[in-house]
Design an enzyme around this catalytic site. Sequence first.
Site, short mmCIF file in Angstrom:
data_model
loop_
_atom_site.label_atom_id
_atom_site.label_comp_id
_atom_site.label_asym_id
_atom_site.label_seq_id
_atom_site.Cartn_x
_atom_site.Cartn_y
_atom_site.Cartn_z
NE ARG A 269 -3.36 2.87 0.62
CZ ARG A 269 -4.38 3.18 1.43
NH1 ARG A 269 -4.92 2.26 2.22
NH2 ARG A 269 -4.86 4.40 1.45
NE ARG B 121 -7.98 3.37 -1.49
CZ ARG B 121 -8.28 4.41 -0.73
NH1 ARG B 121 -8.42 4.28 0.56
NH2 ARG B 121 -8.42 5.62 -1.26
CG ASP C 125 -8.62 1.64 2.58
OD1 ASP C 125 -7.79 2.05 3.42
OD2 ASP C 125 -9.71 2.20 2.40
CG ASP D 55 -10.47 2.64 6.31
OD1 ASP D 55 -9.32 3.11 6.30
OD2 ASP D 55 -11.31 2.87 5.43
#
Length: 223
Positions: free
Chosen positions: A122, A131, A134, A136
Site C-alpha cells: 500500500r 488501491r 485499504d 480502516d
Amino acid sequence: MACQGRRVVCLQRLNLTLASAQWHIHKRIIVANVTGCNSVLVAIGANLTGQMDSPLGQVRAAIANLAETTVKIISQSRLFRTPCFPPGAGPDFVNAAMLCETRLDPEQTLHALHAVEATMGRERGVRWGARVIDIDLIAHGQHVLPDLAGFQHWAGLDVHAQARLVPDRLVLPHPRMQDRGFVLVPLMDVAPDWVHPVLGQSVRQMHAALDPRELAEIWPIES
C-alpha cells in the site's frame, strides 16, 4: 501411626486448599485479561491486484496477515462486491468487515493495521484513489477521538471538503461510517447491534437509513 495418618490427611487438605486458591486466582487473571480487551471494528477493501492476482485475493491475504498480529479476529463478514467510491475513480471494490479484540490502544491498533497494509504494497497517494489494499479502523471500543468536538468537525464536512482534507490525527469512530454502504453492509454480518457512541444508533439502524439504491449495488461474492 495415627498421628502420621492425621498429618497426611492435613497435608492433603492443605494441598487441595492451595490448589483451589491457585485455580481461583488463575480464573480471576483470565477474566481480567478478557475484560481488558477492546472490541474493534475493522473494514477491508481492495480494487487493484497488488501482490495477489485479484482484489479478492488481496482482501483474503489481508485477513490472513491481520490474523498474525495482536489484533485477534473474532468474526469475519462475507466478502462483498461494491461500486468504487467516488463513482468513476476505478474498478469495483471487494469489501469485508471484522469484529476484533486487542489489548492495544487506538493508536497502536492503527499502527498494526498500517503495518499490514505496508507489507502488501500500500502506498498512500491520491485520496480516495484505487488501491491494492485499504484497512480502516472503524471503531475502537467506545472511544471518541480526538474528542467530541474534533469528531463532530470531521463528521460534519461536506463531500468536497472530505475529498480535499486529511485528518492529522486519528478520528474515531470513522467519521463517515454512517454514510457508507460498503462499510455498513459487511458490518451487518459481524456487529449489527454495535451502537455508535456519538450518534446513538446501532449498525442495524444506520444500515436501514441508507438509500436502497446504494444497497442494491452491493452483493455478496460466492466463495
